[in-house]
Structure formats: C-alpha cells, structure tokens
Design an enzyme around this catalytic site. Sequence first.
Site, PDB file in Angstrom:
ATOM      1  N   ASP A   1      85.460  69.539   7.740  1.00 45.47           N
ATOM      2  CA  ASP A   1      84.632  70.654   7.286  1.00 45.47           C
ATOM      3  C   ASP A   1      83.971  71.305   8.499  1.00 45.47           C
ATOM      4  O   ASP A   1      83.523  70.609   9.413  1.00 45.47           O
ATOM      5  CB  ASP A   1      83.569  70.136   6.309  1.00 45.47           C
ATOM      6  CG  ASP A   1      82.877  71.250   5.561  1.00 45.47           C
ATOM      7  OD1 ASP A   1      82.180  72.058   6.202  1.00 45.47           O
ATOM      8  OD2 ASP A   1      83.013  71.301   4.321  1.00 45.47           O
ATOM      9  N   ILE A   2      83.891  72.638   8.515  1.00 47.45           N
ATOM     10  CA  ILE A   2      83.281  73.324   9.662  1.00 47.45           C
ATOM     11  C   ILE A   2      81.757  73.278   9.627  1.00 47.45           C
ATOM     12  O   ILE A   2      81.102  73.571  10.628  1.00 47.45           O
ATOM     13  CB  ILE A   2      83.759  74.789   9.789  1.00 47.45           C
ATOM     14  CG1 ILE A   2      83.373  75.604   8.562  1.00 47.45           C
ATOM     15  CG2 ILE A   2      85.246  74.859  10.071  1.00 47.45           C
ATOM     16  CD1 ILE A   2      83.551  77.099   8.748  1.00 47.45           C
TER      17      ILE A   2
ATOM     18  N   GLY B   1      78.640  75.230  -7.937  1.00 46.43           N
ATOM     19  CA  GLY B   1      78.428  75.286  -6.492  1.00 46.43           C
ATOM     20  C   GLY B   1      79.678  75.532  -5.668  1.00 46.43           C
ATOM     21  O   GLY B   1      79.651  75.409  -4.443  1.00 46.43           O
ATOM     22  N   GLN B   2      80.793  75.901  -6.315  1.00 46.23           N
ATOM     23  CA  GLN B   2      82.021  76.153  -5.562  1.00 46.23           C
ATOM     24  C   GLN B   2      81.889  77.456  -4.781  1.00 46.23           C
ATOM     25  O   GLN B   2      81.594  78.500  -5.356  1.00 46.23           O
ATOM     26  CB  GLN B   2      83.218  76.226  -6.518  1.00 46.23           C
ATOM     27  CG  GLN B   2      84.539  76.364  -5.809  1.00 46.23           C
ATOM     28  CD  GLN B   2      85.729  76.332  -6.763  1.00 46.23           C
ATOM     29  OE1 GLN B   2      85.574  76.149  -7.972  1.00 46.23           O
ATOM     30  NE2 GLN B   2      86.910  76.519  -6.222  1.00 46.23           N
TER      31      GLN B   2
ATOM     32  N   ASN C   1      83.186  70.573  -6.367  1.00 44.97           N
ATOM     33  CA  ASN C   1      82.399  71.645  -6.965  1.00 44.97           C
ATOM     34  C   ASN C   1      83.365  72.538  -7.745  1.00 44.97           C
ATOM     35  O   ASN C   1      84.410  72.919  -7.221  1.00 44.97           O
ATOM     36  CB  ASN C   1      81.680  72.454  -5.889  1.00 44.97           C
ATOM     37  CG  ASN C   1      80.720  71.592  -5.089  1.00 44.97           C
ATOM     38  OD1 ASN C   1      79.992  70.779  -5.636  1.00 44.97           O
ATOM     39  ND2 ASN C   1      80.726  71.760  -3.785  1.00 44.97           N
TER      40      ASN C   1
ATOM     41  N   HIS D   1      89.203  72.226  -3.869  1.00 41.63           N
ATOM     42  CA  HIS D   1      89.034  71.376  -2.694  1.00 41.63           C
ATOM     43  C   HIS D   1      88.121  70.204  -3.031  1.00 41.63           C
ATOM     44  O   HIS D   1      87.196  70.332  -3.810  1.00 41.63           O
ATOM     45  CB  HIS D   1      88.513  72.156  -1.488  1.00 41.63           C
ATOM     46  CG  HIS D   1      87.236  72.893  -1.706  1.00 41.63           C
ATOM     47  ND1 HIS D   1      87.148  74.049  -2.449  1.00 41.63           N
ATOM     48  CD2 HIS D   1      85.982  72.647  -1.265  1.00 41.63           C
ATOM     49  CE1 HIS D   1      85.896  74.481  -2.448  1.00 41.63           C
ATOM     50  NE2 HIS D   1      85.168  73.643  -1.739  1.00 41.63           N
ATOM     51  N   LEU D   2      88.449  69.070  -2.445  1.00 43.37           N
ATOM     52  CA  LEU D   2      87.679  67.846  -2.606  1.00 43.37           C
ATOM     53  C   LEU D   2      86.949  67.578  -1.299  1.00 43.37           C
ATOM     54  O   LEU D   2      87.553  67.647  -0.231  1.00 43.37           O
ATOM     55  CB  LEU D   2      88.593  66.650  -2.911  1.00 43.37           C
ATOM     56  CG  LEU D   2      89.174  66.517  -4.308  1.00 43.37           C
ATOM     57  CD1 LEU D   2      90.095  67.662  -4.649  1.00 43.37           C
ATOM     58  CD2 LEU D   2      89.924  65.194  -4.422  1.00 43.37           C
ATOM     59  N   HIS D   3      85.661  67.286  -1.396  1.00 40.52           N
ATOM     60  CA  HIS D   3      84.872  66.886  -0.236  1.00 40.52           C
ATOM     61  C   HIS D   3      84.841  65.359  -0.204  1.00 40.52           C
ATOM     62  O   HIS D   3      84.519  64.724  -1.218  1.00 40.52           O
ATOM     63  CB  HIS D   3      83.419  67.358  -0.359  1.00 40.52           C
ATOM     64  CG  HIS D   3      83.235  68.829  -0.354  1.00 40.52           C
ATOM     65  ND1 HIS D   3      82.843  69.512   0.775  1.00 40.52           N
ATOM     66  CD2 HIS D   3      83.368  69.755  -1.335  1.00 40.52           C
ATOM     67  CE1 HIS D   3      82.734  70.799   0.482  1.00 40.52           C
ATOM     68  NE2 HIS D   3      83.042  70.973  -0.791  1.00 40.52           N
TER      69      HIS D   3
END
Length: 115
Positions: free
Chosen positions: A33-34, A95-96, A89, A102-104
């Site tokens: 993640d950036i 909160g997306q 999310n 995508h999965l965090h």
Amino acid sequence: MSQDPNCIFCKIVDGKIPARKVFEDEQMLAFHDIAPWAPVHILIIPKQHIASMAETGPEHAGLLGHMMTVGVRLMAELGVTNGFRTIVNTGADGGQEVGHLHLHFMGGPRPWARG
C-alpha cells in the site's frame, strides 16, 4: 479479462502505474500500500475488474479463496508472526476508496493503533 481504463488498480495490473509487487499470478496481484497503516500493509486485487465485494457471486468463490490463502502466506513471508488484520471495504458507506475489489492485509506491532 475485463478491465476499466479509468481504474487505478486496472492500470497497475496493466503495468501503466508502478507498484511494489510482492506476488503476481494469472488471477491476482499483491503489492505494498502506498499509504500504509501498519509496518506491513499489502493490497491484494483480482486482475479482472470487479468493482467491489458486492459485485461478487458464486462464480468468484475460487478467486476469493485464492486471494485469502495467498494473503495469509504472504504475511508470513513478509515476517508477520503475531497476527494480522484483513479488511475488505465495500462501497462508499463501507469506506471503499477505489472502485476495484481489494483486500487489505495489515500486520506488525498493533497496526490499527494510529497515533
């Protein structure tokens, strides 16, 4: 494979935007993640453009399982040994921020305790 030309994650999949990749196969891509919330924070995305978890169906069960199990393996490979958090999310109210599933995966010492 279905792509959205305006989607930042589709552009990462296509190599038009660089990412610090940690894993890639024919179905998915994992990268750092950036704007990490934890010492280790990766995103796992399908290469196919799927707008959100709400857009998945039974035909995506294999892909979703693959994303989850690879995520578990990657956290171990990245040195996360004392647990991690997995977040998906979904939609604006969930909160997306990017309209691509995508999965965090976040790990490290108390990654969710933002200072």
